[in-house]
Every structure is written in structure tokens, then in C-alpha cells.
Design a protein around this motif. Structure first.
Motif, PDB file in Angstrom:
ATOM      1  N   MET A 129       0.781  -1.143  -0.171  1.00 40.23           N
ATOM      2  CA  MET A 129       0.091  -0.139   0.251  1.00 40.23           C
ATOM      3  C   MET A 129       0.685   1.519  -0.052  1.00 40.23           C
ATOM      4  O   MET A 129       0.790   1.943   1.133  1.00 40.23           O
ATOM      5  CB  MET A 129      -0.940  -0.044   1.183  1.00 40.23           C
ATOM      6  N   PRO A 130       1.725   1.515  -1.081  1.00 44.74           N
ATOM      7  CA  PRO A 130       2.524   2.631  -1.085  1.00 44.74           C
ATOM      8  C   PRO A 130       1.653   3.889  -1.017  1.00 44.74           C
ATOM      9  O   PRO A 130       0.459   3.906  -1.447  1.00 44.74           O
ATOM     10  CB  PRO A 130       3.068   2.639  -2.357  1.00 44.74           C
ATOM     11  N   LYS A 131       2.083   4.962  -0.426  1.00 44.57           N
ATOM     12  CA  LYS A 131       1.236   6.120  -0.090  1.00 44.57           C
ATOM     13  C   LYS A 131       0.793   6.594  -1.393  1.00 44.57           C
ATOM     14  O   LYS A 131      -0.371   7.407  -1.472  1.00 44.57           O
ATOM     15  CB  LYS A 131       2.214   7.287   0.418  1.00 44.57           C
ATOM     16  N   VAL A 132       1.518   6.489  -2.576  1.00 48.57           N
ATOM     17  CA  VAL A 132       0.941   7.054  -3.645  1.00 48.57           C
ATOM     18  C   VAL A 132      -0.324   6.472  -4.256  1.00 48.57           C
ATOM     19  O   VAL A 132      -0.894   7.130  -5.349  1.00 48.57           O
ATOM     20  CB  VAL A 132       1.982   7.090  -4.890  1.00 48.57           C
ATOM     21  N   SER A 133      -0.597   5.180  -3.784  1.00 49.00           N
ATOM     22  CA  SER A 133      -1.771   4.572  -4.548  1.00 49.00           C
ATOM     23  C   SER A 133      -2.374   3.438  -3.275  1.00 49.00           C
ATOM     24  O   SER A 133      -2.451   2.473  -3.778  1.00 49.00           O
ATOM     25  CB  SER A 133      -1.195   3.655  -5.945  1.00 49.00           C
ATOM     26  N   GLN A 134      -2.657   3.928  -2.345  1.00 50.92           N
ATOM     27  CA  GLN A 134      -3.134   3.112  -1.333  1.00 50.92           C
ATOM     28  C   GLN A 134      -4.439   2.451  -1.844  1.00 50.92           C
ATOM     29  O   GLN A 134      -4.354   1.057  -1.691  1.00 50.92           O
ATOM     30  CB  GLN A 134      -3.379   3.747  -0.108  1.00 50.92           C
ATOM     31  N   ALA A 150       4.452   6.344  -9.766  1.00 52.94           N
ATOM     32  CA  ALA A 150       3.221   7.188  -9.696  1.00 52.94           C
ATOM     33  C   ALA A 150       2.194   6.156  -9.690  1.00 52.94           C
ATOM     34  O   ALA A 150       2.437   5.024 -10.234  1.00 52.94           O
ATOM     35  CB  ALA A 150       3.006   8.101 -10.911  1.00 52.94           C
ATOM     36  N   PRO A 151       1.026   6.457  -9.125  1.00 51.16           N
ATOM     37  CA  PRO A 151      -0.222   5.487  -9.014  1.00 51.16           C
ATOM     38  C   PRO A 151      -0.437   5.038 -10.545  1.00 51.16           C
ATOM     39  O   PRO A 151      -0.516   6.165 -11.296  1.00 51.16           O
ATOM     40  CB  PRO A 151      -1.404   6.279  -8.293  1.00 51.16           C
ATOM     41  N   PRO A 152      -0.877   3.927 -10.854  1.00 49.27           N
ATOM     42  CA  PRO A 152      -1.311   3.522 -12.145  1.00 49.27           C
ATOM     43  C   PRO A 152      -2.459   4.110 -12.483  1.00 49.27           C
ATOM     44  O   PRO A 152      -3.463   4.192 -11.832  1.00 49.27           O
ATOM     45  CB  PRO A 152      -1.456   1.946 -12.110  1.00 49.27           C
ATOM     46  N   LYS A 153      -2.722   4.644 -13.680  1.00 45.18           N
ATOM     47  CA  LYS A 153      -3.775   5.200 -14.274  1.00 45.18           C
ATOM     48  C   LYS A 153      -4.429   4.275 -15.494  1.00 45.18           C
ATOM     49  O   LYS A 153      -5.702   4.676 -15.722  1.00 45.18           O
ATOM     50  CB  LYS A 153      -3.314   6.592 -14.707  1.00 45.18           C
ATOM     51  N   HIS A 154      -3.723   3.420 -16.131  1.00 47.14           N
ATOM     52  CA  HIS A 154      -4.300   2.813 -17.294  1.00 47.14           C
ATOM     53  C   HIS A 154      -4.343   1.196 -16.769  1.00 47.14           C
ATOM     54  O   HIS A 154      -3.818   0.927 -15.892  1.00 47.14           O
ATOM     55  CB  HIS A 154      -3.380   2.879 -18.129  1.00 47.14           C
ATOM     56  N   TYR A 155      -5.449   0.600 -17.637  1.00 43.81           N
ATOM     57  CA  TYR A 155      -5.782  -0.823 -17.387  1.00 43.81           C
ATOM     58  C   TYR A 155      -5.111  -1.768 -18.270  1.00 43.81           C
ATOM     59  O   TYR A 155      -4.698  -1.368 -19.491  1.00 43.81           O
ATOM     60  CB  TYR A 155      -7.223  -0.644 -17.521  1.00 43.81           C
ATOM     61  N   ASN A 202       4.405  -3.192 -15.545  1.00 40.08           N
ATOM     62  CA  ASN A 202       4.359  -2.104 -16.252  1.00 40.08           C
ATOM     63  C   ASN A 202       3.511  -0.967 -15.580  1.00 40.08           C
ATOM     64  O   ASN A 202       3.301  -0.118 -16.275  1.00 40.08           O
ATOM     65  CB  ASN A 202       3.657  -2.651 -17.565  1.00 40.08           C
ATOM     66  N   ASN A 203       3.281  -1.359 -14.314  1.00 36.82           N
ATOM     67  CA  ASN A 203       2.675  -0.153 -13.620  1.00 36.82           C
ATOM     68  C   ASN A 203       1.160  -0.019 -14.210  1.00 36.82           C
ATOM     69  O   ASN A 203       0.973   1.229 -14.455  1.00 36.82           O
ATOM     70  CB  ASN A 203       3.341   1.116 -13.325  1.00 36.82           C
TER      71      ASN A 203
END
Length: 396
Positions: free
Chosen positions: A100-105, A120-125, A151-152
Motif C-alpha cells: 500500500m504505497p502512499k501514492v496509490s493506497q 506514480a499510481p497506475p492510471k491505465h488498465y 508495467n505499472n
């Protein structure tokens, strides 16, 4: 008058030199109390290593490091408690950073895979076009899981996937995320590792197309993937009950601890479908199975073999020993699967169903080296070092 002026000037210079000398001596005394062994001055209140002058000008005067002789020794219980607490704190920090990194809990908690804390938190699927039966589906989901992590990207599968009915899958659903896929990555070979899949990047929604039957896609996420592949409670409960009934009588007749070995014999279409046979699919005969049973018997005490197959009649005719038990032919495939994973080791023949049984058991695995048939078209589709983990034991 001029002589008097010179005398006054000399007195002023001498006085100034005396003050400078006192300051230098004072600083030297302070410096002698810093940690010269490490080459680093005392760290100031804000964690900086600006050296002793930052301490001096701040007005702080306590520059000494506390000697270990000034600290009372811990009692035994206190020492164990301190070590435990320190380890626990470190462990908690690692778990928090990994899961649970702070950028993307929120995303990582739902998806259940590791993200590097600096990303950075992943934005794509990313999703996959599922095809085949249970063993194939497991390979496809596991590879999707590993490729997404690398690939995040956020892995998504259908809410109606058969895997969700059997396992405690946590990935987000495609139905709740209206995604348009801007890229399709199609594998070149069905049973091989393609490094390009791990370099897709995180900027585009992606769909995978293929079987992706290589452990190398997900080997870095073994522990997290095993959490995904926990059986649903009702299946697990039923499997434990069936397993207990199968082995109970023979276990009572053993003296000492019992070693349970799962055996999966895939025949069916591999034997009876001529097109499959020509393509390169094979299944071993009784000689291989007898060698495999004896290998386990020679290395473990009080063995009991739990046998599942799509041709149980053939197994009963060709496999012999008072340490064998056979599954009920009316079981569902997921029940057979879950029952076999109650064992400690695996003797497999061929097929992805047996492969995944071995992986979930995570003990000693013996496999048949004659698959695929050498020189066949199927053999061209399988890179064996990508398909079989190196610690599994081959037997012909």
C-alpha cells in the motif's frame, strides 16, 4: 602623538588576536568530542550534517555523544522485546511500502499486487482475452498479474470469470471500469517468455491475447499470486472433507508420519484425438508412472498417492500398490484440483491442470520429459526452460 597611536593600534590588534585564539581553542575542544571515527560531524536537530558550526551558532552546547557505558544494560526480557519490536516495525514498513504505497493506497489494496513506492499510481488498465480450460485460465491470469505489475498497470478481468467462482481473486472488474483499449499485445509463441511484454509501459490501456504459459511472467510475485489463488471457503472446506475420507483408512494403517503425493494423469484427448497426437501431444504409459511412484517411495516414508485423472479406469488397471487411493469420478474439476493441493508433493504427467496443481502444492514435483513429442509442431511452440521451473525433476 604618532607613537602613542601606534601603541594603541598594537594593543587593539593584540586584543583581537587573543579573542580569535580563545575562539579557536574553544572550537578545537568541541571538535574533539565529535565522532571522528565515522568522519561525520554531529547531526543537527533537522537531520543535516552541516558540521559542528551549525550547533555552535544555534546556541546549543551539548555536543557529546552518549557513551554506551552511560546507558544501563537491558534485562533479558527487555532485550528480546526490543529486538522483536524493531523487527516488527521494519516488517510493517516493508509491508506498507510493498502493498500500500502512499501514492496509490486504494488501488493497490483492491488489486493486491506490488507497486514500487517511487512510481506514480497506475492510471491505465490491462486485461487479457481468456481462452481454454482451467489450467489455461490460471496461466493467463497469473501472467496478466505479473505483466500488470511490471508495467505499472491495473489488471482487470470480468466479474463473470470462472476464476472468480473458484478463487479469491481481488482484481477489479471490467464491468465496473468502462475501458477502451488502445493497444493489443499478441504473443508469438504459446509456451514461451517474451520480454517485450514486460516493457509495454504504463501510458496505454492494453489487452493481452494469447496463452502466456511461462512461469517467468509471474515468478517475482509468487507470494502475492498465491493469495489470489486461494480457494473459495466452500470449495476448500469440501476438499478438506473429501481428502480426509480418501486417506483416512490407509493413514491409520501407517506407522509414523504419512507423506501424501498427488498424482494427475492426463489422457483423454491427448490419446484419443488423432489430430492432437499428430500435432505432438502425448501422455506417458504405465512405465513412467511406476518409475515416478517408486522414486517417491524410495525418498519418503509412508507414502500415500492421491490419484486424479480423466481416465480413472485406465489408472486402476495400470497402477498398482496398496498405497494408492483414487478420486471419485463424479467430482468437479475444481474439487479434484483443491483435493490434490492438500498433498505435499506432486507426480504429474502432462497438461496445464497438472502444472498448476504442482505449483500450488509447492513441494517436490516430478514431470514427464517426453512431452511434447520431440520434433513435432507442438515442440516448436514450447520453450521448455520458460515453461518448467528449473527445480522440478524430469523423468522419462
Amino acid at each position: 602623538m604618532r607613537r602613542g597611536l601606534l601603541t594603541s593600534t598594537k594593543c587593539w590588534i593584540l586584543g583581537l588576536l587573543a579573542v580569535v585564539t580563545v575562539i579557536i581553542i574553544h572550537l578545537s575542544n568541541i571538535g574533539s568530542k565529535t565522532d571522528h571515527s565515522s568522519g561525520i560531524s554531529v547531526i543537527d536537530t533537522y537531520g543535516s550534517t552541516h558540521g559542528i558550526m551549525s550547533k555552535f551558532f544555534s546556541g546549543e552546547r551539548n555536543f557529546e555523544k552518549k557513551s554506551s557505558h552511560d546507558i544501563p544494560p537491558l534485562k533479558r526480557g527487555e532485550m528480546e522485546s526490543k529486538l522483536t519490536n524493531t523487527y516488527t516495525r521494519k516488517e510493517n514498513v516493508l509491508i506498507e511500502e510493498q502493498l500500500m504505497p502512499k501514492v496509490s493506497q486504494n488501488i493497490t489494496k483492491k488489486v493486491g499486487f506490488t507497486l514500487e513506492t517511487k512510481r506514480a499510481p497506475p492510471k491505465h488498465y490491462i486485461t487479457i482475452h481468456f481462452k481454454g480450460r482451467l489450467g489455461n485460465l490460471l496461466f493467463q491470469y497469473a501472467s496478466l498479474f505479473g505483466i500488470a505489475n511490471k508495467n505499472n498497470l491495473i489488471p482487470v478481468i470480468s466479474e463473470n470469470s470462472e476464476l472468480r467462482r473458484i478463487f479469491k481473486i481481488t482484481s477489479l472488474s471490467t464491468e465496473s471500469n468502462n475501458v477502451r483499449y488502445g493497444r493489443v499485445f499478441k504473443e508469438k509463441i504459446g509456451c514461451a517468455f517474451e520480454p517485450e511484454a514486460m516493457k509495454l509501459g504504463s501510458e496505454t490501456n492494453t489487452k493481452l491475447d494469447g496463452y502466456f504459459q511461462s512461469f517467468k511472467y509471474f515468478q517475482e510475485h509468487d507470494a502475492l499470486l498465491r493469495q489470489q489463488f486461494q480457494f473459495k471457503d466452500d470449495i476448500q472446506k469440501r476438499a478438506a472433507s473429501v481428502f480426509s475420507e480418501l486417506v483416512d483408512q490407509k493413514s491409520k494403517n501407517k506407522n509414523g508420519p504419512v507423506t501424501y503425493i498427488a498424482v494427475h494423469v492426463r489422457r483423454g484427448d491427448f490419446i484419443h484425438n488423432k489430430g492432437f497426437s499428430r500435432y505432438g501431444y502425448v501422455s506417458p504409459g504405465p512405465e513412467y508412472l511406476e518409475k515416478g511412484l517408486n522414486l517417491f517411495r524410495a525418498n519418503f516414508t509412508n507414502c500415500i498417492f492421491v490419484i486424479a485423472s480423466d481416465d480413472l479406469n485406465w489408472c486402476k488397471e495400470n497402477m498398482h500398490g496398496n498405497d494408492l487411493v483414487f478420486m471419485n469420478p463424479g467430482n468437479t474439476r475444481e474439487l479434484d484440483f483443491a483435493v490434490m493441493t492438500q498433498c505435499s508433493h506432486m507426480l504429474m504427467t502432462v497438461g496445464s491442470f497438472g502444472w498448476w496443481t504442482a505449483w500450488l502444492i509447492n513441494g517436490k514435483t516430478v514431470y514427464y520429459t517426453g512431452y511434447p513429442r520431440p520434433g513435432s509442431e507442438l515442440a516448436k511452440q514450447i520453450v521448455l526452460e520458460d515453461y518448467r521451473p528449473p527445480h522440478w525433476i524430469g523423468l522419462s
